[in-house]
Write a protein that holds these residues in place. Structure first.
Motif, PDB file in Angstrom:
ATOM      1  N   VAL A   7      -4.430  -2.205 -13.377  1.00 36.84           N
ATOM      2  CA  VAL A   7      -3.600  -3.341 -12.981  1.00 36.84           C
ATOM      3  C   VAL A   7      -2.206  -3.229 -13.579  1.00 36.84           C
ATOM      4  N   GLU A   8      -2.101  -2.788 -14.816  1.00 38.65           N
ATOM      5  CA  GLU A   8      -0.778  -2.617 -15.417  1.00 38.65           C
ATOM      6  C   GLU A   8       0.056  -1.601 -14.647  1.00 38.65           C
ATOM      7  N   ARG A   9      -0.559  -0.531 -14.160  1.00 43.28           N
ATOM      8  CA  ARG A   9       0.164   0.451 -13.344  1.00 43.28           C
ATOM      9  C   ARG A   9       0.652  -0.185 -12.042  1.00 43.28           C
ATOM     10  N   ILE A  10      -0.164  -1.043 -11.443  1.00 45.13           N
ATOM     11  CA  ILE A  10       0.230  -1.718 -10.206  1.00 45.13           C
ATOM     12  C   ILE A  10       1.435  -2.612 -10.452  1.00 45.13           C
ATOM     13  N   ALA A  38       3.347   5.985  -5.616  1.00 49.45           N
ATOM     14  CA  ALA A  38       3.216   6.040  -7.071  1.00 49.45           C
ATOM     15  C   ALA A  38       1.924   6.720  -7.519  1.00 49.45           C
ATOM     16  N   GLY A  39       1.112   7.165  -6.569  1.00 55.33           N
ATOM     17  CA  GLY A  39      -0.138   7.831  -6.902  1.00 55.33           C
ATOM     18  C   GLY A  39      -1.223   6.908  -7.403  1.00 55.33           C
ATOM     19  N   ARG A  56       0.836  -1.207   0.000  1.00 50.28           N
ATOM     20  CA  ARG A  56       0.000   0.000   0.000  1.00 50.28           C
ATOM     21  C   ARG A  56       0.869   1.254   0.000  1.00 50.28           C
ATOM     22  N   ALA A  57       1.933   1.249   0.794  1.00 54.35           N
ATOM     23  CA  ALA A  57       2.812   2.422   0.872  1.00 54.35           C
ATOM     24  C   ALA A  57       3.468   2.691  -0.481  1.00 54.35           C
ATOM     25  N   ARG A  58       3.928   1.632  -1.151  1.00 57.25           N
ATOM     26  CA  ARG A  58       4.570   1.818  -2.448  1.00 57.25           C
ATOM     27  C   ARG A  58       3.580   2.366  -3.469  1.00 57.25           C
ATOM     28  N   LEU A  59       2.372   1.837  -3.470  1.00 59.88           N
ATOM     29  CA  LEU A  59       1.379   2.291  -4.438  1.00 59.88           C
ATOM     30  C   LEU A  59       0.900   3.701  -4.128  1.00 59.88           C
ATOM     31  N   ARG A  60       0.912   4.052  -2.853  1.00 60.45           N
ATOM     32  CA  ARG A  60       0.565   5.434  -2.494  1.00 60.45           C
ATOM     33  C   ARG A  60       1.618   6.395  -3.028  1.00 60.45           C
TER      34      ARG A  60
END
Length: 418
Positions: free
Chosen positions: A248-251, A120-121, A114-118
């Motif tokens: 999903v590709e962004r994730i 990355a916006g 969650r922290a990494r995706l946060r």
């Protein structure tokens, strides 16, 4: 050159498929001692090394290095959920292509993900790791919104609770941190609950290039979120499909997932898709089989050939672009309302006679101890069906399950089995 593939974990029938995919391919397995019984065709492996479940990472690496020095590995793979981190570390030590340790850490540690995706916006989900009930109660009170409480790592949909009020903190914390087999000792995670239908997204990647293979609609128990059924393709508009594909590709990019099969679970909210979690493996619950039914893409076969160094994305894209008669493939599961001993199951012939049903399978043997729906391993039977539409496929699979009768011996208070 013949291939020598190091398989981390059991992999069900996939190591066998590896050996058969290319003449001369040999396999060595390193797995936890409690996984030895899950290995198939054990005498066909070049060697099998059992490791204590609590063995440190460097022991896995040391065993792999010792074999590599005598009989060098050409490839490494982990097919299952567990020990992807060991595969990453061993691959790094031996110079073999694998997911990076950083990526597997992010995939396993849901709070770190969650922290990494946060950063990355991509994700704004409110979440926290909590070490005791008081911290959980404080989070629930502060956010005043339904929250999911679950193990910080784990699988099989174990230990998940939807908590709507701070008063539910004690039970939710106990369920999430209650010594689950694959979550014991991990932190408890609490995160904002997203309302909306849930979907599983199967993708395949090569050299950082991603292809979504299928989106599957999933149906879960409303109390503990254990999956009860799936249907593919998910009934979505083209715009919704495109939105989920891009999300999903962004994730995958943000987590550094550049190769292999992935299974990502999302919720489609009124504000767009939101992540539940992702995995660097194929989906479970026969989801790859459902995808194969409706797309012609055999994800397991693609993973086997990818492991052996073949390029598979061109073939996947060709299969997805090929004209096909539209149809849907569904699976539904049976669970029992009480614990006990499953003495007998009847109605199999009637279930298999339902139009459109392709498979009815019992998941536990006669006289096995069974429980209520606590995790995906609690389910006792499954039925698959193919039909022209999602509704028809689901209806056929559910009808097959409804035709089964489970004869259960239960324990009455103060008595033996009845």
């Amino acid at each position: 050159m013949s291939e020598h593939v190091l398989v981390i974990g059991s992999g069900r029938d996939l190591p066998t498929r590896l050996r058969r995919a290319r003449a001369g391919t040999r396999t060595t397995v390193i797995c936890r001692l409690d996984y030895l019984s899950k290995l198939r065709e054990t005498t066909e492996h070049t060697r099998i090394i059992g490791v204590s479940p609590d063995a440190p990472d460097d022991e896995w690496v040391a065993f792999a290095e010792a074999v590599h020095a005598r009989h060098p590995f050409t490839r490494i793979v982990a097919f299952g959920e567990r020990d992807q981190d060991k595969c990453a570390l061993v691959g790094q030590a031996l110079g073999l292509a694998a997911h990076s340790p950083q990526t597997t850490t992010l995939v396993y540690d849901k709070h770190a993900m969650r922290a990494r995706l946060r950063e990355a916006g991509i994700d704004t989900t409110a979440c926290a790791q909590v070490s005791d009930v008081e911290e959980l109660r404080a989070f629930l009170a502060a956010h005043d919104t339904p929250c999911i409480v679950k193990p910080g790592s784990g699988s099989f949909s174990k230990g998940i609770t939807l908590a709507r009020h701070a008063e539910e903190a004690d039970a939710a914390f106990a369920r999430a941190g209650g010594g689950l087999e694959d979550a014991d000792g991990t932190p408890v995670l609490v995160e904002q609950f997203h309302e909306g239908p849930q979907f599983s997204v199967e993708a395949f990647s090569e050299d950082g290039d991603h292809q979504i293979v299928a989106i599957t609609r999933k149906y879960s128990d409303p109390l503990n979120f254990v999956e009860l059924g799936h249907v593919s393709p998910a009934p979505l508009t083209p715009a919704q499909e495109k939105q989920i594909h891009h999300y999903v590709e962004r994730i995958l990019d943000a987590l550094g997932i550049g190769a292999g099969a992935t299974h990502t679970e999302v919720v489609l909210t009124e504000n767009g898709p939101q992540l539940i979690e992702t995995h660097v493996r194929m989906g479970g619950d026969e989801i790859p089989a459902l995808a194969h039914d409706v797309t012609g893409v055999d994800i397991a076969d693609c993973l086997i050939r990818h492991t052996l160094g073949e390029k598979v994305l061109p073939g996947i894209r060709a299969a997805l672009a090929a004209p096909r008669t539209p149809r849907s493939s569904a699976i539904w599961f049976a669970a029992l309302p009480a614990p006990g001993v499953l003495a007998e199951t009847t109605g199999l012939d009637e279930a298999r006679a339902v139009p459109g049903v392709t498979e009815v399978q019992l998941l536990v043997p006669p006289n096995a101890a069974v429980d209520t729906l606590q995790s995906s391993t609690s389910r006792v039977a499954q039925a698959r069906a193919i039909a022209p539409s999602a509704d028809e496929a689901l209806a056929a699979a559910r009808e097959a399950i409804n035709r089964l009768t489970f004869h259960l011996r239960v324990h009455a208070a103060g008595q033996g089995a009845v």
